[in-house]
Design a protein around this motif. Sequence first.
Motif, PDB file in Angstrom:
ATOM      1  N   UNK B  54       0.902  -1.174  -0.077  1.00 34.13           N
ATOM      2  CA  UNK B  54      -0.171  -0.071  -0.004  1.00 34.13           C
ATOM      3  C   UNK B  54       0.785   1.234  -0.026  1.00 34.13           C
ATOM      4  N   UNK B  55       1.964   1.204   0.915  1.00 33.05           N
ATOM      5  CA  UNK B  55       2.793   2.444   0.806  1.00 33.05           C
ATOM      6  C   UNK B  55       3.508   2.582  -0.431  1.00 33.05           C
ATOM      7  N   UNK B  56       3.832   1.504  -1.112  1.00 34.61           N
ATOM      8  CA  UNK B  56       4.380   1.635  -2.642  1.00 34.61           C
ATOM      9  C   UNK B  56       3.492   2.222  -3.604  1.00 34.61           C
ATOM     10  N   UNK B  57       2.314   1.781  -3.314  1.00 39.72           N
ATOM     11  CA  UNK B  57       1.301   2.453  -4.463  1.00 39.72           C
ATOM     12  C   UNK B  57       1.221   3.770  -4.312  1.00 39.72           C
ATOM     13  N   UNK B  58       1.120   4.026  -2.899  1.00 35.36           N
ATOM     14  CA  UNK B  58       1.068   5.585  -2.662  1.00 35.36           C
ATOM     15  C   UNK B  58       2.077   6.321  -3.033  1.00 35.36           C
ATOM     16  N   UNK B  59       3.289   5.708  -2.951  1.00 39.03           N
ATOM     17  CA  UNK B  59       4.598   6.373  -3.478  1.00 39.03           C
ATOM     18  C   UNK B  59       4.630   6.433  -4.810  1.00 39.03           C
ATOM     19  N   UNK B  60       3.933   5.559  -5.562  1.00 35.72           N
ATOM     20  CA  UNK B  60       3.906   5.649  -7.187  1.00 35.72           C
ATOM     21  C   UNK B  60       2.879   6.895  -7.364  1.00 35.72           C
ATOM     22  N   UNK B  61       1.765   7.081  -6.764  1.00 35.03           N
ATOM     23  CA  UNK B  61       0.768   7.956  -6.899  1.00 35.03           C
ATOM     24  C   UNK B  61       1.420   9.438  -6.626  1.00 35.03           C
ATOM     25  N   UNK B  62       2.176   9.417  -5.508  1.00 37.17           N
ATOM     26  CA  UNK B  62       2.495  10.605  -5.057  1.00 37.17           C
ATOM     27  C   UNK B  62       3.663  11.157  -6.350  1.00 37.17           C
ATOM     28  N   UNK B  63       4.438  10.143  -6.684  1.00 36.17           N
ATOM     29  CA  UNK B  63       5.291  10.520  -7.571  1.00 36.17           C
ATOM     30  C   UNK B  63       5.013  10.807  -9.036  1.00 36.17           C
ATOM     31  N   UNK B  64       3.545  10.348  -9.519  1.00 42.48           N
ATOM     32  CA  UNK B  64       3.087  10.781 -10.575  1.00 42.48           C
ATOM     33  C   UNK B  64       2.736  12.077 -10.284  1.00 42.48           C
ATOM     34  N   UNK B  65       2.165  12.739  -9.066  1.00 39.15           N
ATOM     35  CA  UNK B  65       1.805  14.043  -8.959  1.00 39.15           C
ATOM     36  C   UNK B  65       2.846  14.825  -9.153  1.00 39.15           C
ATOM     37  N   UNK B  66       4.142  14.479  -8.425  1.00 43.20           N
ATOM     38  CA  UNK B  66       5.383  15.169  -8.499  1.00 43.20           C
ATOM     39  C   UNK B  66       5.553  15.429  -9.789  1.00 43.20           C
ATOM     40  N   UNK B  67       5.654  14.645 -10.713  1.00 44.68           N
ATOM     41  CA  UNK B  67       6.005  14.713 -12.090  1.00 44.68           C
ATOM     42  C   UNK B  67       4.976  15.750 -12.769  1.00 44.68           C
ATOM     43  N   UNK B  68       3.772  15.422 -12.589  1.00 40.97           N
ATOM     44  CA  UNK B  68       2.622  16.439 -13.089  1.00 40.97           C
ATOM     45  C   UNK B  68       2.911  17.825 -12.540  1.00 40.97           C
ATOM     46  N   UNK B  69       3.292  18.102 -11.428  1.00 36.42           N
ATOM     47  CA  UNK B  69       3.307  19.483 -11.026  1.00 36.42           C
ATOM     48  C   UNK B  69       4.587  20.255 -11.366  1.00 36.42           C
ATOM     49  N   UNK B  70       5.688  19.244 -11.697  1.00 30.35           N
ATOM     50  CA  UNK B  70       7.068  19.763 -12.091  1.00 30.35           C
ATOM     51  C   UNK B  70       6.600  20.272 -13.319  1.00 30.35           C
ATOM     52  N   UNK B 354       0.734  15.253  -0.406  1.00 35.27           N
ATOM     53  CA  UNK B 354       0.948  16.699  -0.304  1.00 35.27           C
ATOM     54  C   UNK B 354       2.480  16.986  -0.562  1.00 35.27           C
ATOM     55  N   UNK B 355       3.293  16.222   0.250  1.00 39.78           N
ATOM     56  CA  UNK B 355       4.868  16.554   0.188  1.00 39.78           C
ATOM     57  C   UNK B 355       5.605  16.499  -1.121  1.00 39.78           C
ATOM     58  N   UNK B 356       5.013  15.403  -2.118  1.00 43.67           N
ATOM     59  CA  UNK B 356       5.741  15.034  -3.161  1.00 43.67           C
ATOM     60  C   UNK B 356       4.817  16.366  -3.981  1.00 43.67           C
ATOM     61  N   UNK B 357       3.675  16.691  -3.985  1.00 43.77           N
ATOM     62  CA  UNK B 357       3.312  17.686  -4.962  1.00 43.77           C
ATOM     63  C   UNK B 357       4.131  19.174  -4.390  1.00 43.77           C
ATOM     64  N   UNK B 358       4.318  19.228  -3.192  1.00 47.04           N
ATOM     65  CA  UNK B 358       5.160  20.309  -2.935  1.00 47.04           C
ATOM     66  C   UNK B 358       6.562  20.469  -3.710  1.00 47.04           C
TER      67      UNK B 358
END
Lengths: 626, 373
Positions: B54-70, B354-358
């Motif tokens: 579950x944590x890995x899934x979230x990490x993947x989702x968060x990374x996706x948002x990171x790339x999106x926001x970047x 949130x952190x990864x979006x940041x």
Amino acid sequence: MAYREQLKDNFLETRLIQRRIVLSAVIVLILMSIILVRLYVLQVVEHDHFSTLSNSNRVRLKALPPTRGLIYDRNGVVLADNLPAYRLEIIREQVADLDDTLKRLSEYVEISDYAIKKFRQSSERRRPFEGIPLLLNLSDEELAKLAVNLHKFEGVEINARLTRNYPLGKHAVHALGYVGHIDVRDLSQLDDANYAGTSYIGKLGLEKYYESDLHGEVGFQRVEVNASGRTLRVLDEHPPVSGNNLHLTIDSSLQRLAEELFSDENGSVVAIDPRNGEILALVSMPSFDPNLFVDGISYKDYNELRDSSSRPLFNRALTGQYPPGSTTKPFFGLAGLENSVIGHKNTVFCGGYYLLPNEERKYRDWKKTGHGKMDLDDAITQSCDVYFYSLSYSLGIDRMAEFMQHFGFGERTGIDSTSEQPGLLPSREWKRRTKGMPWFPGETLITGIGQGALLTTPLQLANATGALAMKGRRFKPHLVSSINLQPSHKIVSVEPEIVGDYQLKKEINWQHIVRGMENVVHNVRGTAHRIEQGLSYRIAGKTGTAQVFSIAQDEEYDEETVRKKLRDHALFMAFAPADDPRIALAVIVENGGHGSSVAAPIARRLMDAYLLKTPKVDKIVDEKAL
Amino acid sequence: MSRLIESDQSSISRRILDAFRLDPVMVMLLLILTAFGLLTLYSASGGNMDLMLRQLTRLALASFFLILLANISIRLLKKMSIGFYLGGVVLLLGVIYFGEVGKGAQRWLDLGIIRFQPSEFMKLAMPMMLAAYLSDKVLPVGWKDLLISAGLIMLPVLLIAKQPDLGTALLVGSAGFFVLFLAGVRWKILMVLGLLVSLMTPLLWKFALHDYQRGRILTMLNPENDPLGSGYHIIQSKIAIGSGGMYGKGWLNGTQSQLDFIPERSTDFIFSVFGEEFGLFGALLLVLLYLLIIYRGLYIAACSEETYGRLLAGALSLTFFVYLFVNTGMVTGLLPVVGVPLPLVSYGGTSMVTLMVGFGMIMAIRSAKRFLR
């Protein structure tokens, strides 16, 4: 707004913000240093203090698993109990050189590579201070050798534990089921607290169905442990409550006799007391030893069982669905009488085949030359197909299907075990739903002799026979007769449950059918006449032959040339004594050919054993075993 | 020859990072940190693969948002700021009126498909709003803008504190404060503010705090008063860290953590597990990694050529620091227990995203500079 924008001095602002950023960086460093100093104080200056605290004693709860309930047969013979088993465990943390320890251990006992592999697998998942089993069931000799030399091994322990044991081995396994280690799938469904410390769970059959009764309630010990989790002393204890004991309706000697009678054949027998639905014997052959599964079956053994062409793991009695063949004739005969489609004296001429109006296809009788003039009694006694083609044609599939429901065809009996199949009672509606096709008149004829889509399990057929014996009263078949509750030792009996009570419009019709069935055995022309010799009571029965493959038009069926696997299944259903039924049974011998030659003799022997209690059943089995 | 191939390879990975507008230094640091985090979480959860997955899934989702926001231009980001802020405030009001209660506090908003924590969202919307507002003003900040900014900060902070969620209120408030601070609030004003806060402390103590919040602060000051009740977390956490010593007990071998003595050991108290198993050296290494990430963020902020970008990147980096500081302070018994996770290491979904979006925003700010040139 636009005016003020121009007043913004970008250079000054950049300097200002950059100064503040540098300042923040310094503050960050200062604050983080406080944390680091704090860590230094905790981990270096006060390390000894906290180390002592960490090693100091702790109170923990330790689960005490309950003893699983015992299972007895109807005469008090133990079918499942718990035996102490000694296992060799290794505490990883206390063993300096594992390879060396294993090597030295193997001087005293044999340790297979498989055991070592499993040990290494489970040691990865366990904590280093927990004992991890290396060998599960030590023999007395192994135990003695190890116990004497145990002082030479640091971190090696022998622990006693209860394991499930089935004293009768492969006998009755299909009635009992078995337990196995709790796996991931079980974990998601059970109450964690109550299974803390339990290692077995019912996987199949009774053991699974009555899991909540058999398991019992977990107990707890409050113990003092040190930080490495080792128990130092017991503070107080709340003992576990053993599981409830089950007393079965199964007669294990009858069960064993039935299994012996099959010798090398595959098939199934279900014997029921028609007066209350108690199952006396539930046999599926071949069988297997459930003790193999208790502590995890080896891949080799499992593959052997799984891949065997005779499929020992397959519970034919509950899960096997067979065409009932001619054993359906008494039921359809009764349907004909009840719907006034026939009278019991009306006759049909059997010339060896039957033709539907406007169709050329010949629906053949099993007897090529035909039976001649047949009334209902003759037709059942001699199992005339043409009579029943004609009867089915007049009845029509709707009335046939409706009538068969009264005897439980096409639905699960609701036995207290797992994986029961419902069989199949075809109807117009069923065919439209599943095949999207209309019902053809020819299918009605085929159904009328128990072939085609019609399927029953041996259990279903035995129970329907019981309903016939009881003149329409049908019970829910059950394996457990009473439950001995723990710890009160109160005995709760399982009450017989009537699930159907079919009343005929004309009570006399029962007699016409039962007479026909008696003649199957007692009339010289009866298909099962050969088992009559020396009978001191009357059996009402019916033979059946279920086609495994169909014969093309005008093709000869030669039993000799057809390979054994493709030969017909032999069936026999019966109840006895005919005037006061105490046992009803269904026998199926796979690829046995005709019901009369293979299945009926098995039924006779079982009925003798049960009704006359002679010859002494146990003796026969024992002699054979010797 | 081999040099040629090597440089070729590095230029490929460089090109990929560039194509997604990612900062290679930051990406590397974040990867190391999350790897550390997963390792620790594996131990803390007792090898629970379900939880890891579950944590890995979230990490993947968060990374996706990171790339999106970047890949969002900061002009667009700035334009969206007011909308985000207002939306966030509306959602916070929504929580108060329609929110779901979880663990005794109202924080969740059920939007049918997902459950959502608007206060988490506010951690980003707050610095965006203030940076957008102040970047159009003449700096250093004057009195009028200061008062408006203070209002903008206090409104959501009070709404979140009312839920009650002290940890998030603190993070949201400090995110806003950092923008103000970076925008150059005069020292005089800061001093007056500090004085006001210290004067108001007794009043806040009496009227604004819940009983359990007061309890936590008392517990922090003297945990031994109630060793099995509210002091238990802190005592056990301190024992864990302290018994770890210089070099730690080794991965998966922390007795405090593996024997369930540390409550919440995969979430807020995961640093105790880390400290116990990896010791002071491990903790130093982890703190160093965090500092590098924070300084990289501040460096990007300093190099940005737009006031909005500078303020936002700076405030986001400093908020990340507050996470770290409050969490480590809390598990070492220096600060009261408020629900602040160890960023990117603790088990839990919303804060990770949130952190990864940041960080995505910070990278967007960095590439704005590169690509404008």
